[in-house]
Scaffold this active site. Structure first.
Site, PDB file in Angstrom:
ATOM      1  N   ASP A   1      -3.573 -12.857   3.604  1.00 38.00           N
ATOM      2  CA  ASP A   1      -4.600 -12.090   4.321  1.00 38.00           C
ATOM      3  C   ASP A   1      -4.330 -12.234   5.818  1.00 38.00           C
ATOM      4  OD1 ASP A   1      -6.838 -11.151   5.627  1.00 38.00           O
ATOM      5  OD2 ASP A   1      -8.283 -12.230   4.364  1.00 38.00           O
TER       6      ASP A   1
ATOM      7  N   TYR B   1     -14.667   1.367  10.086  1.00 39.66           N
ATOM      8  CA  TYR B   1     -13.241   1.720  10.159  1.00 39.66           C
ATOM      9  C   TYR B   1     -12.902   2.251  11.549  1.00 39.66           C
ATOM     10  CZ  TYR B   1      -8.878   4.109   8.685  1.00 39.66           C
ATOM     11  OH  TYR B   1      -7.567   4.534   8.535  1.00 39.66           O
TER      12      TYR B   1
ATOM     13  N   GLY C   1       0.824  -1.214   0.000  1.00 43.00           N
ATOM     14  CA  GLY C   1       0.000   0.000   0.000  1.00 43.00           C
ATOM     15  C   GLY C   1       0.852   1.254   0.000  1.00 43.00           C
ATOM     16  N   PHE C   2       0.182   2.368   0.133  1.00 42.97           N
ATOM     17  CA  PHE C   2       0.842   3.677   0.106  1.00 42.97           C
ATOM     18  C   PHE C   2       1.882   3.780   1.240  1.00 42.97           C
ATOM     19  CE2 PHE C   2      -0.145   8.166   1.806  1.00 42.97           C
ATOM     20  CZ  PHE C   2       0.963   8.723   1.195  1.00 42.97           C
TER      21      PHE C   2
ATOM     22  N   ASP D   1       0.997  -8.720   2.312  1.00 47.45           N
ATOM     23  CA  ASP D   1      -0.150  -7.969   1.788  1.00 47.45           C
ATOM     24  C   ASP D   1      -1.044  -8.933   1.019  1.00 47.45           C
ATOM     25  OD1 ASP D   1      -1.774  -5.939   0.250  1.00 47.45           O
ATOM     26  OD2 ASP D   1      -0.302  -4.567   1.098  1.00 47.45           O
TER      27      ASP D   1
ATOM     28  N   TYR E   1       1.652 -16.950   9.664  1.00 44.62           N
ATOM     29  CA  TYR E   1       2.866 -17.722   9.957  1.00 44.62           C
ATOM     30  C   TYR E   1       4.059 -17.042   9.304  1.00 44.62           C
ATOM     31  CZ  TYR E   1       6.424 -21.334   9.641  1.00 44.62           C
ATOM     32  OH  TYR E   1       7.617 -22.003   9.714  1.00 44.62           O
TER      33      TYR E   1
ATOM     34  N   ALA F   1      -0.862   0.883  13.185  1.00 45.27           N
ATOM     35  CA  ALA F   1      -1.287   2.120  12.522  1.00 45.27           C
ATOM     36  C   ALA F   1      -2.711   2.429  12.952  1.00 45.27           C
ATOM     37  CB  ALA F   1      -1.217   1.940  11.011  1.00 45.27           C
TER      38      ALA F   1
ATOM     39  N   TYR G   1      -2.659  -6.467  25.247  1.00 47.20           N
ATOM     40  CA  TYR G   1      -1.492  -7.350  25.083  1.00 47.20           C
ATOM     41  C   TYR G   1      -0.256  -6.749  25.760  1.00 47.20           C
ATOM     42  CZ  TYR G   1      -3.061 -11.292  22.328  1.00 47.20           C
ATOM     43  OH  TYR G   1      -3.660 -12.469  21.942  1.00 47.20           O
TER      44      TYR G   1
HETATM   45  P1  NAD Z   1      -3.459   1.526   1.441  1.00 48.32           P
HETATM   46  O1  NAD Z   1      -4.827   1.074   1.063  1.00 48.32           O
HETATM   47  O2  NAD Z   1      -2.624   2.158   0.399  1.00 48.32           O
HETATM   48  O3  NAD Z   1      -2.628   0.343   2.071  1.00 48.32           O
HETATM   49  C1  NAD Z   1      -3.202  -0.651   2.870  1.00 48.32           C
HETATM   50  C2  NAD Z   1      -2.623  -1.988   2.448  1.00 48.32           C
HETATM   51  O4  NAD Z   1      -3.125  -3.016   3.298  1.00 48.32           O
HETATM   52  C3  NAD Z   1      -2.979  -2.368   1.013  1.00 48.32           C
HETATM   53  O5  NAD Z   1      -1.813  -2.715   0.293  1.00 48.32           O
HETATM   54  C4  NAD Z   1      -3.921  -3.562   1.185  1.00 48.32           C
HETATM   55  O6  NAD Z   1      -3.878  -4.457   0.096  1.00 48.32           O
HETATM   56  C5  NAD Z   1      -3.423  -4.156   2.483  1.00 48.32           C
HETATM   57  N1  NAD Z   1      -4.423  -4.966   3.200  1.00 48.32           N
HETATM   58  C6  NAD Z   1      -5.689  -4.608   3.523  1.00 48.32           C
HETATM   59  N2  NAD Z   1      -6.289  -5.621   4.177  1.00 48.32           N
HETATM   60  C7  NAD Z   1      -5.375  -6.623   4.267  1.00 48.32           C
HETATM   61  C8  NAD Z   1      -5.400  -7.921   4.851  1.00 48.32           C
HETATM   62  N3  NAD Z   1      -6.497  -8.415   5.457  1.00 48.32           N
HETATM   63  N4  NAD Z   1      -4.272  -8.677   4.778  1.00 48.32           N
HETATM   64  C9  NAD Z   1      -3.164  -8.211   4.173  1.00 48.32           C
HETATM   65  N5  NAD Z   1      -3.085  -7.000   3.604  1.00 48.32           N
HETATM   66  C10 NAD Z   1      -4.188  -6.213   3.662  1.00 48.32           C
HETATM   67  O7  NAD Z   1      -3.639   2.539   2.694  1.00 48.32           O
HETATM   68  P2  NAD Z   1      -2.564   3.445   3.426  1.00 48.32           P
HETATM   69  O8  NAD Z   1      -2.958   4.851   3.266  1.00 48.32           O
HETATM   70  O9  NAD Z   1      -1.184   3.027   3.072  1.00 48.32           O
HETATM   71  O10 NAD Z   1      -2.854   3.058   4.951  1.00 48.32           O
HETATM   72  C11 NAD Z   1      -2.030   2.142   5.649  1.00 48.32           C
HETATM   73  C12 NAD Z   1      -2.413   2.121   7.118  1.00 48.32           C
HETATM   74  O11 NAD Z   1      -2.291   3.428   7.688  1.00 48.32           O
HETATM   75  C13 NAD Z   1      -3.850   1.667   7.374  1.00 48.32           C
HETATM   76  O12 NAD Z   1      -3.886   0.873   8.535  1.00 48.32           O
HETATM   77  C14 NAD Z   1      -4.593   2.968   7.613  1.00 48.32           C
HETATM   78  O13 NAD Z   1      -5.697   2.785   8.451  1.00 48.32           O
HETATM   79  C15 NAD Z   1      -3.514   3.803   8.297  1.00 48.32           C
HETATM   80  N6  NAD Z   1      -3.750   5.245   8.126  1.00 48.32           N
HETATM   81  C16 NAD Z   1      -3.458   5.884   6.945  1.00 48.32           C
HETATM   82  C17 NAD Z   1      -3.713   7.238   6.818  1.00 48.32           C
HETATM   83  C18 NAD Z   1      -3.356   8.002   5.563  1.00 48.32           C
HETATM   84  O14 NAD Z   1      -3.572   9.212   5.523  1.00 48.32           O
HETATM   85  N7  NAD Z   1      -2.795   7.393   4.550  1.00 48.32           N
HETATM   86  C19 NAD Z   1      -4.280   7.949   7.883  1.00 48.32           C
HETATM   87  C20 NAD Z   1      -4.599   7.270   9.044  1.00 48.32           C
HETATM   88  C21 NAD Z   1      -4.304   5.910   9.171  1.00 48.32           C
END
Ligand code: NAD
Ligand code: UDP
Length: 330
Positions: A60, A149, A14-15, A35, A66, A118, A163
């Protein structure tokens, strides 16, 4: 040669996860990226595949996790993160924040690893105090469209503290405020890619509501530095990381129009349900405990991000999945 520290990063494609992979590779860690690609894209990390200290698992994390061998750190970033994503996949959002976090805490306990989760400014809901300090408990509609969310993230914080307290797992909680930069998905519905994508395609910019709601945008490099410092601090309570420079969405639209030179205008659409009216981090703790504050101005960060979006292939630029956010806003 000293043995490398081993870190598991979930949500790695992800981002934010992909930028974290880059940072820990740069710090000479062995990075285990995980991912399931539900909202991520392997193109974000494909440049790392050739490295011997990088490996990727398509998995997932809401199912048993593991990982062979030792683990020193876990960064749990897997979760849909844009309002459109979590409205489209609400159950997966709840599962990854709850079951996924539980699985990873179990893994952290078993491996004696330190785990950082996060969390998000969304745990404050539609806040009645501005800026939001960590002590503010929030104003969340549990059964509204954003509840999947917000409540998953609130549960994630609770189980992480449990934990920490009951099993002695070393944990860190970062509350991330709106962050932007290269590798955001152009069509994830978040305001910055939405506006820049619209400007590039020659469409009007869709402002939701009257545009008087505020956000405070942090450039990704600043956020990653804050997370890095928090991980290696000894602070286990939640910590806000974000840029306190607050702006209305209407003003933000004007900045994007100026930046891109588009001749399009702003058009006004229905405000999504429970859209927070104000958001700004109080970063007193991050300043005092981590010696951290953001360094990149919005003008600099937006310029870099615009260049990134412009460099994307034409077919990506033109692919718009969600023209109308309100379709999902039931
Ligand atoms: P994103 O959607 O770009 O990245 C999230 C990644 O998680 C994706 O690659 C997705 O495929 C993967 N993913 C989702 N569910 C999954 C699962 N069950 N198993 C494995 N992989 C899974 O989003 P992001 O902006 O990079 O956000 C990343 C984290 O940061 C998240 O937890 C989000 O809540 C948190 N966050 C981001 C922001 C922001 O501004 N970007 C703000 C607050 C919190
Ligand atoms: N927004 C908007 N137009 C868009 C997308 C979003 O006006 O095309 C608004 C949205 O209603 C919210 C703000 O921009 O008030 C930030 O939305 P985003 O989805 O980026 O993240 P949020 O902070 O709401 O999680």
């Amino acid at each position: 040669m000293a043995t490398r520290k081993r870190i598991l990063i979930t949500g790695a494609a992800g981002f934010l996860g992909s930028h974290l992979c880059d940072r820990f590779i740069k710090e000479d860690f062995h990075v285990i990226a995980m991912d399931n690609l539900i909202t991520g894209d392997l193109r974000n990390i494909e440049h790392l595949f050739k490295l011997e200290n990088f490996e990727f698992y398509n998995h997932d994390v809401s199912t048993f996790v593991y990982v062979p061998g030792e683990l020193d750190y876990i960064l749990h970033f897997a979760s849909p993160a844009s309002p459109i994503d979590y409205l489209k996949i609400p159950i997966q959002t709840l599962k990854v924040g709850s079951l996924g976090t539980h699985n990873l805490l179990g893994l952290a306990r078993h491996k004696k690893a330190r785990m950082l989760i996060a969390s998000t400014s969304e745990i404050y809901g539609d806040p009645s105090v501005n800026p939001q300090p960590e002590e503010y408990w929030g104003n969340v509609n549990t059964v509204g469209p954003r509840g999947v969310y917000d409540e998953a993230k609130r549960f994630q914080e609770s189980i992480t503290m449990a934990y920490h307290t009951f099993h002695g797992v070393e944990t860190r909680i970062v509350r991330i405020f709106n962050t932007y930069g290269p590798r955001m998905r152009l069509n994830d519905g978040r305001v910055l890619p939405a506006f820049i994508g619209q400007a590039i395609r020659g469409e009007d910019l869709t402002v939701f509501g009257d545009g008087s709601q505020t956000r405070s945008f942090c450039y990704v490099d600043d956020l990653i530095e804050g997370i890095y410092r928090l991980l290696f601090s000894d602070y286990a309570l939640p910590m806000n990381i974000g840029n306190p420079s607050e702006i209305t969405i209407k003003e933000f639209g004007e900045e994007i129009i100026k930046l891109t030179g588009t001749s399009q205008k702003m058009v006004y659409k229905e405000l999504p349900t429970d859209d927070p009216k104000q958001r700004r981090p109080d970063i007193t703790k991050a300043r005092a405990i981590l010696g951290w504050e953001p360094k990149v101005s919005r003008a600099e960060g937006l310029k870099i991000t615009y260049e990134y979006f412009k460099s994307l292939p034409k077919d990506v630029l033109e692919k718009v999945e969600h023209k109308d956010f309100t379709t999902y806003n039931k």
